[in-house]
Scaffold this active site. Structure first.
Site, PDB file in Angstrom:
ATOM      1  N   ASP A  31      56.877  90.147  55.503  1.00 28.52           N
ATOM      2  CA  ASP A  31      56.912  90.423  54.072  1.00 28.52           C
ATOM      3  C   ASP A  31      56.731  91.932  53.868  1.00 28.52           C
ATOM      4  OD1 ASP A  31      56.720  89.977  51.254  1.00 28.52           O
ATOM      5  OD2 ASP A  31      54.537  90.006  51.427  1.00 28.52           O
ATOM      6  N   PHE A  32      56.910  92.395  52.622  1.00 28.40           N
ATOM      7  CA  PHE A  32      56.744  93.824  52.334  1.00 28.40           C
ATOM      8  C   PHE A  32      55.422  94.096  51.614  1.00 28.40           C
ATOM      9  CE2 PHE A  32      57.242  97.643  49.743  1.00 28.40           C
ATOM     10  CZ  PHE A  32      57.614  98.563  50.718  1.00 28.40           C
ATOM     11  N   ASP A  33      55.317  93.720  50.341  1.00 28.87           N
ATOM     12  CA  ASP A  33      54.123  94.038  49.550  1.00 28.87           C
ATOM     13  C   ASP A  33      52.892  93.320  50.097  1.00 28.87           C
ATOM     14  OD1 ASP A  33      55.076  95.571  46.948  1.00 28.87           O
ATOM     15  OD2 ASP A  33      56.557  94.018  47.348  1.00 28.87           O
ATOM     16  N   ASP A 213      51.295  87.869  53.020  1.00 29.44           N
ATOM     17  CA  ASP A 213      49.955  87.941  52.423  1.00 29.44           C
ATOM     18  C   ASP A 213      49.749  87.017  51.235  1.00 29.44           C
ATOM     19  OD1 ASP A 213      49.868  90.157  49.711  1.00 29.44           O
ATOM     20  OD2 ASP A 213      51.709  89.554  50.709  1.00 29.44           O
TER      21      ASP A 213
END
Length: 292
Positions: A31-33, A213
């Site tokens: 994932d990124f954020d 997350d």
């Protein structure tokens, strides 16, 4: 970068070390954020940690490693923020996919895009004077950000969003909440986990690893639960999760990616030294995104 390693980090490395030895390739999905980038008040200000980007760039060049960034952000946005042109990207929770230079969009997302646009206008009017609420149109999906709104207003924002979704796209759109955002997506059985599973099917010898997350990452954890390793990033809480390993923060993500780069890939069984043919999603699966 100072050494951020926690007991959870060391446990994750121990698990990965033993699992890599049983596989010839690594499928690394992240994932990124909140995973590659720290969570920030302004989503437009999110940036990948430089250490993570450097490690991903080198890992992607390894003949036994496939790197995929799987994000809720729209495809063009996450590509620009990671800025590694040739890795695989999935945007809008998997509804957009770019691999081998080809961009694909899920056909149902295309079909319902007009409903998303109509809802965007309705939400913009509804929250025009709502302090701290931002409505983001991501093409195939919408996000209502209320991270900066007064906490007492959060439930009202969620309820109003759900009511408008029912009025505009009751059968075509769905609502999901996560942290301080509300996600609106097409009503289609496709998510981050679908993309991870599609990529995993391309190689029976790969170890699939997914880092994320948020609640929207649980589908990714479930996708690798049987054959791979799901790693949740963030401070421990009481939330149920399908992840089996944990990291404290994006800084520990960066440390883990560096471990993969320096040590982890060398633990792969039967590691090859020449470039392996690129893997693309199975063109026979007509549920996946289509070129567009």
């Amino acid at each position: 970068m100072s050494d951020p390693r926690s007991d959870a980090f060391e446990s994750t490395v121990e698990t990965l070390s033993s699992r890599l030895a049983d596989h010839e390739e690594l499928l690394l999905c992240t994932d990124f954020d909140g995973t590659l980038s720290p969570i920030v008040d302004d989503p437009d200000a999110a940036e990948i940690l430089p250490e993570s980007r450097a490690a991903l760039e080198e890992l992607h060049s390894h003949p036994s490693v496939t790197v995929a960034v799987v994000s809720g952000r729209k495809l063009a946005d996450v590509r620009a923020r990671v800025d590694l042109p040739s890795v695989t990207y999935a945007g809008n929770h998997g509804l957009e996919l770019r691999t081998e230079g080809v961009t694909q969009v899920h056909p149902v997302a295309k079909e319902y895009q007009s409903d998303v646009s109509e809802l965007y206008d309705a939400l913009g009017d509804a929250f025009e004077r709502e302090r701290g609420v931002v409505v983001e149109n991501k093409g195939q999906t919408l996000t209502v950000h209320h991270r900066n709104a007064p906490p007492a207003h959060a439930e009202r924002v969620r309820e109003r969003t759900a009511r408008l979704v029912g009025q505009v796209g009751g059968e075509t759109l769905t609502v999901r909440g996560d942290r301080q955002v509300v996600e609106v997506r097409p009503a289609v059985d496709w998510d981050k986990g679908s993309v991870v599973s599609t990529l995993e099917r391309e190689s029976a010898s790969c170890l699939p690893v997914f880092l994320g997350d948020a609640r929207t990452d649980e589908s990714g954890f479930r996708a690798v639960e049987r054959d791979g390793v799901g790693i949740r990033v963030g401070e421990p809480d009481e939330r149920a999760t399908a992840a089996t390993e944990f990291l404290r923060s994006p800084a520990e993500t960066a440390a883990l990616l560096e471990w993969f780069r320096r040590t982890g890939v060398d633990r792969l069984a039967g590691r090859v030294e020449t470039a392996a043919p690129a893997r693309t999603p199975n063109s026979g699966d007509d549920r996946r995104p289509q070129s567009g």
